[in-house]
Design a protein around this motif. Structure first.
Motif, PDB file in Angstrom:
ATOM      1  N   THR A  58       0.810  -1.220   0.000  1.00 59.27           N
ATOM      2  CA  THR A  58       0.000   0.000   0.000  1.00 59.27           C
ATOM      3  C   THR A  58       0.839   1.263   0.000  1.00 59.27           C
ATOM      4  O   THR A  58       0.398   2.280  -0.515  1.00 59.27           O
ATOM      5  CB  THR A  58      -0.952   0.068   1.209  1.00 59.27           C
ATOM      6  OG1 THR A  58      -0.200   0.317   2.396  1.00 59.27           O
ATOM      7  CG2 THR A  58      -1.767  -1.203   1.346  1.00 59.27           C
ATOM      8  N   ARG A  60       1.271   3.110   2.445  1.00 58.53           N
ATOM      9  CA  ARG A  60       0.533   4.052   3.286  1.00 58.53           C
ATOM     10  C   ARG A  60       0.661   3.626   4.752  1.00 58.53           C
ATOM     11  O   ARG A  60       0.925   2.469   5.042  1.00 58.53           O
ATOM     12  CB  ARG A  60      -0.940   4.060   2.896  1.00 58.53           C
ATOM     13  CG  ARG A  60      -1.156   4.486   1.466  1.00 58.53           C
ATOM     14  CD  ARG A  60      -2.604   4.389   1.088  1.00 58.53           C
ATOM     15  NE  ARG A  60      -2.751   4.694  -0.333  1.00 58.53           N
ATOM     16  CZ  ARG A  60      -3.896   4.805  -0.928  1.00 58.53           C
ATOM     17  NH1 ARG A  60      -5.013   4.663  -0.251  1.00 58.53           N
ATOM     18  NH2 ARG A  60      -3.951   5.075  -2.208  1.00 58.53           N
ATOM     19  N   ALA A  62      -0.483   2.375   8.426  1.00 59.72           N
ATOM     20  CA  ALA A  62      -1.448   1.349   8.824  1.00 59.72           C
ATOM     21  C   ALA A  62      -1.556   1.361  10.347  1.00 59.72           C
ATOM     22  O   ALA A  62      -0.771   2.011  11.027  1.00 59.72           O
ATOM     23  CB  ALA A  62      -0.992  -0.023   8.328  1.00 59.72           C
ATOM     24  N   ASP A  85      -5.519  -0.427   6.865  1.00 59.76           N
ATOM     25  CA  ASP A  85      -4.792   0.549   6.055  1.00 59.76           C
ATOM     26  C   ASP A  85      -5.775   1.340   5.211  1.00 59.76           C
ATOM     27  O   ASP A  85      -6.960   1.042   5.169  1.00 59.76           O
ATOM     28  CB  ASP A  85      -3.712  -0.128   5.198  1.00 59.76           C
ATOM     29  CG  ASP A  85      -4.274  -1.120   4.194  1.00 59.76           C
ATOM     30  OD1 ASP A  85      -5.172  -0.742   3.402  1.00 59.76           O
ATOM     31  OD2 ASP A  85      -3.820  -2.273   4.181  1.00 59.76           O
ATOM     32  N   ALA A  86      -5.277   2.358   4.540  1.00 60.53           N
ATOM     33  CA  ALA A  86      -6.137   3.258   3.767  1.00 60.53           C
ATOM     34  C   ALA A  86      -6.208   2.895   2.293  1.00 60.53           C
ATOM     35  O   ALA A  86      -6.619   3.704   1.474  1.00 60.53           O
ATOM     36  CB  ALA A  86      -5.647   4.701   3.930  1.00 60.53           C
ATOM     37  N   SER A  87      -5.834   1.682   1.946  1.00 62.22           N
ATOM     38  CA  SER A  87      -5.927   1.232   0.558  1.00 62.22           C
ATOM     39  C   SER A  87      -7.164   0.360   0.404  1.00 62.22           C
ATOM     40  O   SER A  87      -7.372  -0.586   1.166  1.00 62.22           O
ATOM     41  CB  SER A  87      -4.692   0.425   0.170  1.00 62.22           C
ATOM     42  OG  SER A  87      -4.897  -0.207  -1.082  1.00 62.22           O
ATOM     43  N   ALA A  88      -7.975   0.653  -0.606  1.00 61.07           N
ATOM     44  CA  ALA A  88      -9.183  -0.134  -0.848  1.00 61.07           C
ATOM     45  C   ALA A  88      -8.887  -1.416  -1.620  1.00 61.07           C
ATOM     46  O   ALA A  88      -9.774  -2.254  -1.792  1.00 61.07           O
ATOM     47  CB  ALA A  88     -10.204   0.698  -1.610  1.00 61.07           C
ATOM     48  N   HIS A 120     -13.936  -4.313   3.964  1.00 60.44           N
ATOM     49  CA  HIS A 120     -13.791  -2.905   3.588  1.00 60.44           C
ATOM     50  C   HIS A 120     -14.061  -2.077   4.831  1.00 60.44           C
ATOM     51  O   HIS A 120     -14.907  -2.434   5.643  1.00 60.44           O
ATOM     52  CB  HIS A 120     -14.799  -2.513   2.499  1.00 60.44           C
ATOM     53  CG  HIS A 120     -14.428  -3.014   1.149  1.00 60.44           C
ATOM     54  ND1 HIS A 120     -13.391  -2.493   0.415  1.00 60.44           N
ATOM     55  CD2 HIS A 120     -14.967  -3.997   0.403  1.00 60.44           C
ATOM     56  CE1 HIS A 120     -13.305  -3.132  -0.738  1.00 60.44           C
ATOM     57  NE2 HIS A 120     -14.250  -4.056  -0.773  1.00 60.44           N
ATOM     58  N   GLY A 124     -10.581   2.324   3.165  1.00 58.12           N
ATOM     59  CA  GLY A 124      -9.544   1.300   3.195  1.00 58.12           C
ATOM     60  C   GLY A 124     -10.094  -0.082   3.485  1.00 58.12           C
ATOM     61  O   GLY A 124     -11.216  -0.423   3.108  1.00 58.12           O
ATOM     62  N   LYS A 125      -9.272  -0.859   4.188  1.00 54.40           N
ATOM     63  CA  LYS A 125      -9.651  -2.227   4.524  1.00 54.40           C
ATOM     64  C   LYS A 125      -9.012  -2.630   5.841  1.00 54.40           C
ATOM     65  O   LYS A 125      -8.105  -1.962   6.336  1.00 54.40           O
ATOM     66  CB  LYS A 125      -9.226  -3.199   3.430  1.00 54.40           C
ATOM     67  CG  LYS A 125      -7.723  -3.344   3.312  1.00 54.40           C
ATOM     68  CD  LYS A 125      -7.363  -4.267   2.171  1.00 54.40           C
ATOM     69  CE  LYS A 125      -5.891  -4.255   1.870  1.00 54.40           C
ATOM     70  NZ  LYS A 125      -5.337  -2.956   1.490  1.00 54.40           N
TER      71      LYS A 125
END
Length: 171
Positions: A58, A60, A62, A85-88, A120, A124-125
């Motif tokens: 990612t 990013r 976490a 984390d902020a990634s979808a 989700h 993010g996820k």
């Protein structure tokens, strides 16, 4: 039943993986689980895999979360590890070829954890896994006969996606 929940913010830096492992070990030690307990090594490997995936894939920040549920006698019954984390982008298990140095993380998680999955969450996820711990003299799996943490559980490999786990019910 007692529940301990702790979190650690992770920067998008591969050096954070070692810090996350040390943090998880110290939290287990603080809950009375000895350093020689096989559970410590298993949880440490799961932390490594999930945090590495978040940092590498990612780029990013976490948040690593550890939730420990305890039986009435104070012994740890279930451990839940989460990395948000902020990634979808969903986790993508893959089959690594023999010489590849990556691509086995989620397969290890599936083999080592009693349950794992992802949801989700906002933009993010959250990827999670759980380990059940049997206590000496316990009848069956940890949590039987006492309180048990009961999140919505979707076994690894299930077709369920996009389902939010938003709360824990302690029964």
């Amino acid at each position: 039943m007692q529940v301990l929940q702790v979190q650690l913010e992770i920067r998008p830096d591969p050096a954070e993986v070692g810090r996350a492992r040390r943090w998880a070990r110290s939290r287990l030690a603080g809950s009375g689980i000895g350093a020689d307990d096989p559970l410590v090594e298993t949880l440490t490997l799961l932390v490594s895999e999930l945090v590495t995936n978040a940092v590498v894939h990612t780029g990013r920040p976490a948040v690593l979360g550890l939730l420990l549920s305890a039986h009435r006698d104070g012994s740890v019954g279930r451990l839940r590890l989460e990395v948000a984390d902020a990634s979808a982008c969903p986790p993508a298990p893959r089959c690594a070829d023999g010489d590849e140095t990556g691509g086995r993380g989620l397969a290890l998680v599936e083999c080592l954890a009693d349950r794992w999955g992802w949801t989700h969450e906002g933009v993010g996820k959250r990827i999670w896994c759980e380990l059940d711990r049997e206590t000496p003299g316990a009848a069956g799996a940890a949590g039987v006969g006492g309180g048990a943490m009961t999140p919505a559980v979707y076994p690894a490999g299930s077709a369920v996606t996009g389902v939010a786990v938003v709360a824990y019910e302690v029964v």
